[in-house]
Design a protein around this motif. Structure first.
Motif, PDB file in Angstrom:
ATOM      1  N   PHE A  22      35.524  34.645  43.645  1.00 33.45           N
ATOM      2  CA  PHE A  22      36.962  34.691  43.394  1.00 33.45           C
ATOM      3  C   PHE A  22      37.510  33.283  43.193  1.00 33.45           C
ATOM      4  N   ARG A  23      37.066  32.347  44.027  1.00 29.19           N
ATOM      5  CA  ARG A  23      37.506  30.955  43.894  1.00 29.19           C
ATOM      6  C   ARG A  23      37.075  30.376  42.543  1.00 29.19           C
ATOM      7  N   ASP A  24      35.856  30.691  42.108  1.00 26.88           N
ATOM      8  CA  ASP A  24      35.387  30.226  40.796  1.00 26.88           C
ATOM      9  C   ASP A  24      36.247  30.814  39.676  1.00 26.88           C
ATOM     10  N   TRP A  25      36.607  32.094  39.811  1.00 24.14           N
ATOM     11  CA  TRP A  25      37.469  32.723  38.801  1.00 24.14           C
ATOM     12  C   TRP A  25      38.836  32.034  38.773  1.00 24.14           C
ATOM     13  N   LEU A  26      39.397  31.751  39.967  1.00 20.72           N
ATOM     14  CA  LEU A  26      40.687  31.052  40.032  1.00 20.72           C
ATOM     15  C   LEU A  26      40.611  29.675  39.368  1.00 20.72           C
ATOM     16  N   ALA A  27      39.521  28.955  39.615  1.00 24.59           N
ATOM     17  CA  ALA A  27      39.356  27.629  39.008  1.00 24.59           C
ATOM     18  C   ALA A  27      39.269  27.745  37.492  1.00 24.59           C
ATOM     19  N   THR A  28      38.544  28.731  37.011  1.00 29.00           N
ATOM     20  CA  THR A  28      38.418  28.941  35.569  1.00 29.00           C
ATOM     21  C   THR A  28      39.765  29.315  34.972  1.00 29.00           C
ATOM     22  N   ARG A  29      40.505  30.188  35.655  1.00 27.58           N
ATOM     23  CA  ARG A  29      41.832  30.605  35.178  1.00 27.58           C
ATOM     24  C   ARG A  29      42.780  29.411  35.133  1.00 27.58           C
ATOM     25  N   SER A  30      42.750  28.612  36.186  1.00 30.50           N
ATOM     26  CA  SER A  30      43.608  27.435  36.246  1.00 30.50           C
ATOM     27  C   SER A  30      43.263  26.446  35.142  1.00 30.50           C
ATOM     28  N   ALA A  31      41.969  26.245  34.915  1.00 31.76           N
ATOM     29  CA  ALA A  31      41.536  25.323  33.862  1.00 31.76           C
ATOM     30  C   ALA A  31      41.979  25.818  32.491  1.00 31.76           C
ATOM     31  N   ALA A  32      41.897  27.113  32.264  1.00 27.94           N
ATOM     32  CA  ALA A  32      42.322  27.671  30.976  1.00 27.94           C
ATOM     33  C   ALA A  32      43.820  27.494  30.787  1.00 27.94           C
ATOM     34  N   THR A  33      44.594  27.697  31.858  1.00 25.83           N
ATOM     35  CA  THR A  33      46.041  27.512  31.792  1.00 25.83           C
ATOM     36  C   THR A  33      46.377  26.054  31.528  1.00 25.83           C
ATOM     37  N   ASP A  34      45.688  25.139  32.216  1.00 25.91           N
ATOM     38  CA  ASP A  34      45.924  23.709  32.004  1.00 25.91           C
ATOM     39  C   ASP A  34      45.562  23.312  30.583  1.00 25.91           C
ATOM     40  N   HIS A  35      44.472  23.857  30.062  1.00 26.02           N
ATOM     41  CA  HIS A  35      44.042  23.541  28.699  1.00 26.02           C
ATOM     42  C   HIS A  35      45.100  23.987  27.687  1.00 26.02           C
ATOM     43  N   GLN A  36      45.666  25.185  27.893  1.00 27.86           N
ATOM     44  CA  GLN A  36      46.704  25.687  26.991  1.00 27.86           C
ATOM     45  C   GLN A  36      47.947  24.815  27.047  1.00 27.86           C
ATOM     46  N   ALA A  37      48.191  24.190  28.199  1.00 26.87           N
ATOM     47  CA  ALA A  37      49.361  23.335  28.358  1.00 26.87           C
ATOM     48  C   ALA A  37      49.101  21.902  27.893  1.00 26.87           C
TER      49      ALA A  37
ATOM     50  N   ASP B   3      32.575  40.037  35.070  1.00 29.42           N
ATOM     51  CA  ASP B   3      33.060  41.162  34.285  1.00 29.42           C
ATOM     52  C   ASP B   3      34.423  40.827  33.680  1.00 29.42           C
ATOM     53  N   SER B   4      34.537  40.932  32.376  1.00 32.31           N
ATOM     54  CA  SER B   4      35.809  40.596  31.725  1.00 32.31           C
ATOM     55  C   SER B   4      36.912  41.581  32.111  1.00 32.31           C
ATOM     56  N   ALA B   5      36.569  42.835  32.406  1.00 31.95           N
ATOM     57  CA  ALA B   5      37.587  43.797  32.833  1.00 31.95           C
ATOM     58  C   ALA B   5      38.192  43.384  34.175  1.00 31.95           C
ATOM     59  N   VAL B   6      37.362  42.846  35.062  1.00 25.71           N
ATOM     60  CA  VAL B   6      37.853  42.349  36.346  1.00 25.71           C
ATOM     61  C   VAL B   6      38.784  41.170  36.103  1.00 25.71           C
ATOM     62  N   SER B   7      38.405  40.290  35.215  1.00 27.45           N
ATOM     63  CA  SER B   7      39.235  39.132  34.899  1.00 27.45           C
ATOM     64  C   SER B   7      40.590  39.562  34.339  1.00 27.45           C
TER      65      SER B   7
END
Length: 101
Positions: free
Chosen positions: A48-63, A77-81
């Motif tokens: 879960f922490r790895d997913w949060l880090a990936t999500r945060s990085a993607a958000t930062d990249h978009q910004a 699993d992409s459905a979980v994401s």
């Protein structure tokens, strides 16, 4: 360090972890979910922490914020994401609406 000091240090560390656990449980509850649901989807807190880090990085990249290349990418699993993105997006939207921003 005496035996009693080591035991007290260990007890304090456990208490601190329990406090953090309660905070996480409360935050997940406010999002309309639970630690049990998170663990059912991700399997471990680390995943879960790895997913949060990936999500945060993607958000930062978009910004346009530079991303550290050494963060671990979540391989799951992409459905979980999508499910958890929706949970976080809805919670963030409600927080934004509550603050009037």
């Amino acid at each position: 360090m005496s035996t009693i000091q080591r035991r007290l240090n260990k007890l304090e560390g456990n208490r601190d972890r329990n406090d953090v656990g309660r905070e996480v449980d409360n935050a997940l509850e406010k999002m309309g979910t639970s630690r049990a649901a998170m663990l059912a989807d991700f399997g471990t807190l680390t995943a879960f922490r790895d997913w949060l880090a990936t999500r945060s990085a993607a958000t930062d990249h978009q910004a346009g914020v530079p991303i550290s290349a050494h963060h671990r990418k979540w391989q799951g699993d992409s459905a979980v994401s999508v499910k958890w993105d929706s949970i976080f997006d809805q919670h963030e939207a409600l927080q934004t609406a509550d603050t009037g921003a």
